[in-house]
Write an enzyme that holds these catalytic residues in place. Sequence first.
Site, mmCIF file in Angstrom:
data_model
loop_
_atom_site.group_PDB
_atom_site.id
_atom_site.type_symbol
_atom_site.label_atom_id
_atom_site.label_comp_id
_atom_site.label_asym_id
_atom_site.label_seq_id
_atom_site.Cartn_x
_atom_site.Cartn_y
_atom_site.Cartn_z
ATOM 1 N N LYS A 1 -6.543 -4.682 -4.979
ATOM 2 C CA LYS A 1 -5.492 -5.606 -5.400
ATOM 3 C C LYS A 1 -6.023 -7.033 -5.389
ATOM 4 O O LYS A 1 -6.462 -7.538 -4.334
ATOM 5 C CB LYS A 1 -4.303 -5.528 -4.439
ATOM 6 C CG LYS A 1 -3.260 -4.499 -4.824
ATOM 7 C CD LYS A 1 -2.100 -4.605 -3.867
ATOM 8 C CE LYS A 1 -0.885 -3.867 -4.357
ATOM 9 N NZ LYS A 1 0.220 -3.951 -3.385
HETATM 10 C C1 E4P Z 1 3.524 -3.644 -4.423
HETATM 11 O O1 E4P Z 1 2.421 -3.164 -4.674
HETATM 12 C C2 E4P Z 1 3.782 -4.397 -3.188
HETATM 13 O O2 E4P Z 1 3.108 -3.771 -2.126
HETATM 14 C C3 E4P Z 1 5.229 -4.431 -2.757
HETATM 15 O O3 E4P Z 1 6.033 -3.707 -3.646
HETATM 16 C C4 E4P Z 1 5.764 -5.782 -2.424
HETATM 17 O O4 E4P Z 1 7.132 -5.706 -2.201
HETATM 18 P P1 E4P Z 1 7.962 -6.836 -1.440
HETATM 19 O O5 E4P Z 1 8.368 -7.856 -2.446
HETATM 20 O O6 E4P Z 1 9.147 -6.095 -0.895
HETATM 21 O O7 E4P Z 1 7.060 -7.391 -0.379
#
Ligand code: E4P
Length: 227
Positions: free
Chosen positions: A85
């Site tokens: 990521k």
């Molecule tokens: C996606 O890959 C992220 O890990 C995640 O959905 C982030 O979500 P949040 O906005 O609840 O932190």
Amino acid sequence: MEIFIDSASTAEMEKWLRMGVLDGVTTNPSIMLRDGIYDMEVGAKKIAALLSPRPVSVEVTTNDLGEMVTQARELASWAANIVIKIPQETQDGIPCYGVIKQLENEGIKVNATLAMSFGQVILAAKAGATYISIFAGRISDEGGDAPQVIRDSVEFLERWKYKSKIIVGSIRSVSDALQSAIAGAHIITVPPQYLTRMADHKNSRDGVRQFIVDAQKAMEMMKKAKA
Ligand code: E4P
């Protein structure tokens, strides 16, 4: 459409894998911390082995572009199914598309994360990201129209035949998951508690209860009729 789990809990992964509905995993440093994984290398290797060959996203933890590349190479060396990521930009607004391009050129798969706009999706696709993560909940937090961003992004990628797949994350309700599916997401990444809620409906449970009771009644009638 594929379903990923947005979690670092191996118990939840095992549970949903056994049910045959899990295609991959997304994590981030906050999810790892929340789920009690403090040693990222040990945790990521364990999750990657469990999910293999399905993809597991693990995030870099720096604002320095050079350090992102170094970290990404290290994370990617832990297992063949680890996807890296990389954010759209650093916390100070420096775009990270060059990092995405470099890693993809080296054969390292990138999940271009924290996408909040169609414009960011266009740039991540051009940089060659394998996945682009649109954060539905965080778009809605600011009054944005997440389903519209998803629709525009999927239509753009398919019209111009980019390889990137849209993952919709930041899902905060079953409705978010369903709206993302309807909007055409290639993948939704869902926290375990909403997978549980998706699977459940009171009328399904009541229906099973009624059918079992009536089947038992029928069995008793049959026994009486034979006696
Ligand atoms: C996606 O890959 C992220 O890990 C995640 O959905 C982030 O979500 P949040 O906005 O609840 O932190």
